[in-house]
Scaffold this active site. Structure first.
Site, PDB file in Angstrom:
ATOM      1  N   HIS A 282       0.837  -1.208   0.000  1.00 43.19           N
ATOM      2  CA  HIS A 282       0.000   0.000   0.000  1.00 43.19           C
ATOM      3  C   HIS A 282       0.869   1.255   0.000  1.00 43.19           C
ATOM      4  O   HIS A 282       1.928   1.304   0.650  1.00 43.19           O
ATOM      5  CB  HIS A 282      -0.904   0.019   1.235  1.00 43.19           C
ATOM      6  CG  HIS A 282      -2.081  -0.892   1.133  1.00 43.19           C
ATOM      7  ND1 HIS A 282      -3.027  -0.775   0.138  1.00 43.19           N
ATOM      8  CD2 HIS A 282      -2.485  -1.927   1.925  1.00 43.19           C
ATOM      9  CE1 HIS A 282      -3.957  -1.691   0.301  1.00 43.19           C
ATOM     10  NE2 HIS A 282      -3.660  -2.414   1.385  1.00 43.19           N
ATOM     11  N   CYS A 351       0.035   1.901  -5.817  1.00 41.21           N
ATOM     12  CA  CYS A 351      -0.996   2.723  -6.455  1.00 41.21           C
ATOM     13  C   CYS A 351      -0.522   4.160  -6.609  1.00 41.21           C
ATOM     14  O   CYS A 351       0.310   4.656  -5.847  1.00 41.21           O
ATOM     15  CB  CYS A 351      -2.291   2.702  -5.640  1.00 41.21           C
ATOM     16  SG  CYS A 351      -3.019   1.070  -5.470  1.00 41.21           S
ATOM     17  N   ARG A 360      -0.832   2.696 -11.546  1.00 42.20           N
ATOM     18  CA  ARG A 360       0.222   2.031 -10.805  1.00 42.20           C
ATOM     19  C   ARG A 360       1.557   2.748 -11.029  1.00 42.20           C
ATOM     20  O   ARG A 360       1.838   3.265 -12.112  1.00 42.20           O
ATOM     21  CB  ARG A 360       0.367   0.562 -11.247  1.00 42.20           C
ATOM     22  CG  ARG A 360      -0.869  -0.273 -10.985  1.00 42.20           C
ATOM     23  CD  ARG A 360      -1.104  -0.453  -9.502  1.00 42.20           C
ATOM     24  NE  ARG A 360      -2.251  -1.321  -9.243  1.00 42.20           N
ATOM     25  CZ  ARG A 360      -3.476  -0.884  -9.055  1.00 42.20           C
ATOM     26  NH1 ARG A 360      -3.723   0.419  -9.104  1.00 42.20           N
ATOM     27  NH2 ARG A 360      -4.460  -1.714  -8.831  1.00 42.20           N
TER      28      ARG A 360
END
Length: 383
Positions: A282, A351, A360
């Site tokens: 993340h 991300c 991405r």
């Protein structure tokens, strides 16, 4: 001397205007001219103010004196004289004159006459008043007197909120509640998930280090969610466990870095002779270990620590934006990475932009050192 004194006999023709029986007799003729200035009269009630010039004393004297001890009907006195006399007895000097001028005459007659007078003054049913405007209390009403039933009902209706007011209040409460819930959700996502993920990732890292120190060896094939290595990015001060798989629930939401180890996105392990070691994590929330990988430059170190070996990579290139469907970035020789042939590579994916998952961000690196743990830490972790 405080006792009552009789009036002068020489001012009347032998008969007094008031007798002890309480009756009234007409004035007789005066024996001498009246004085230029009216003099006060002394009666049984005390010293009273003289009547104003031009006042008809005969009509006032013709009225019977009010008997305070009887409840019989009485003849009302003239409005002007009675009001002025009461005002004169209520005050003295200029204050008495001001009080006399402020006295409001009482309308004679019965209940019907009083109602008609109230209508003319715009009272209970007289005049036009806006229904939304509260009725002002009468100026002469005693504030200590309790409200009548009609007045109480009228004020209760005025205090009752209208349907529009109730609806606006309900809508406002809904908006406030929604805002509070959204604020709590944002606080949970941006703060609490990081706190919990850091705790879980730290616990997993310590568990791996303890197992390695105690000689517990992991098998060559790892279960999804099982930790097997530790990722170090010294420039970003990142230390996070690496687990098998890229599942949000099992791996990524716990603050760990996931390895693409399942088909169709299966990548090589660090100890493979050739291949691309693909990782994901993340960028925001849930520990956000890849929050600042966009700051990496060519030559920055990325170290993968396993039970027996340190694998040191150097950053070579970056792809700032690419669609999530571009899985070619995980190929053994990724296109656009600058690599021309097979080798031992690493790929970091996350991300972008921040707080979204629309695109991405890709960072590539090439292995430059393989150092056994028995020889100590590599220079990239010591500096």
């Amino acid at each position: 001397m405080t006792a009552l004194r009789p009036e002068r006999e020489d001012l009347y023709d032998g008969e007094r205007p008031y007798e002890s029986s309480g009756g009234a007799r007409p004035y007789g003729g005066r024996r001498q001219d009246p004085p230029t200035a009216p003099m006060p009269r002394l009666t049984e009630e005390g010293l009273t103010a003289p009547p104003p010039p031009g006042e008809d004393l005969t009509a006032a004297a013709a009225l019977p004196r009010a008997d305070e001890e009887t409840m019989a009907l009485r003849i009302p006195r003239p409005t002007g004289y009675g009001a002025q006399s009461e005002a004169a007895r209520a005050g003295t000097g200029a204050a008495g004159a001001s009080s006399a001028a402020s006295v409001t005459p009482v309308a004679p007659g019965g209940r019907a006459a009083r109602r008609r007078a109230a209508k003319r003054r715009g009272g209970r049913h007289g005049g036009v008043r806006d229904a939304r405007e509260p009725a002002a209390p009468p100026a002469d009403r005693d504030p200590q007197r309790p409200l009548s039933r009609v007045e109480a009902r009228r004020q209760a209706r005025l205090r009752k909120p209208s349907p529009a007011t109730v609806a606006s209040r309900a809508i406002g409460e809904v908006f406030i509640t929604t805002g509070v819930l959204m604020l709590l959700f944002v606080t949970y996502q941006l703060w609490w998930t990081n706190v919990r993920a850091h705790a879980q990732a730290g616990s997993e890292t310590h568990q791996l280090q303890d197992d390695w120190a105690n000689g517990k060896r992991n098998p060559g094939v790892f279960e999804p969610g099982q930790g097997f290595a530790i990722l170090h990015i010294p420039k970003l001060d990142v230390v996070a466990p690496i687990a098998e798989g890229v599942s949000n629930k099992r791996v990524l939401d716990k603050g760990m870095v996931g390895h693409y180890g399942e088909a169709p996105l299966k990548t090589a392990m660090p100890d493979a002779r050739t291949g691309n070691f693909g990782l994901a994590a993340h960028r925001n929330t849930h520990g956000e270990p890849f929050r600042y990988i966009n700051r990496l430059k060519a030559g920055d170190a990325v170290v993968v620590e396993t039970q027996d070996t340190y694998f040191v990579y150097k950053v070579t290139s970056m792809l700032p934006v690419t669609p999530p469907s571009n899985t070619s970035v995980l190929n053994p020789v990724p296109p656009g990475s600058g690599f021309t042939g097979p080798g031992r590579y690493i790929t970091l994916t996350t991300c972008t932009p921040e707080f979204t998952s629309k695109y991405r961000l890709i960072v590539w690196g090439k292995m430059v050192q393989e150092r056994p743990r028995s020889k100590g830490k590599p220079d990239a972790l010591i500096e």
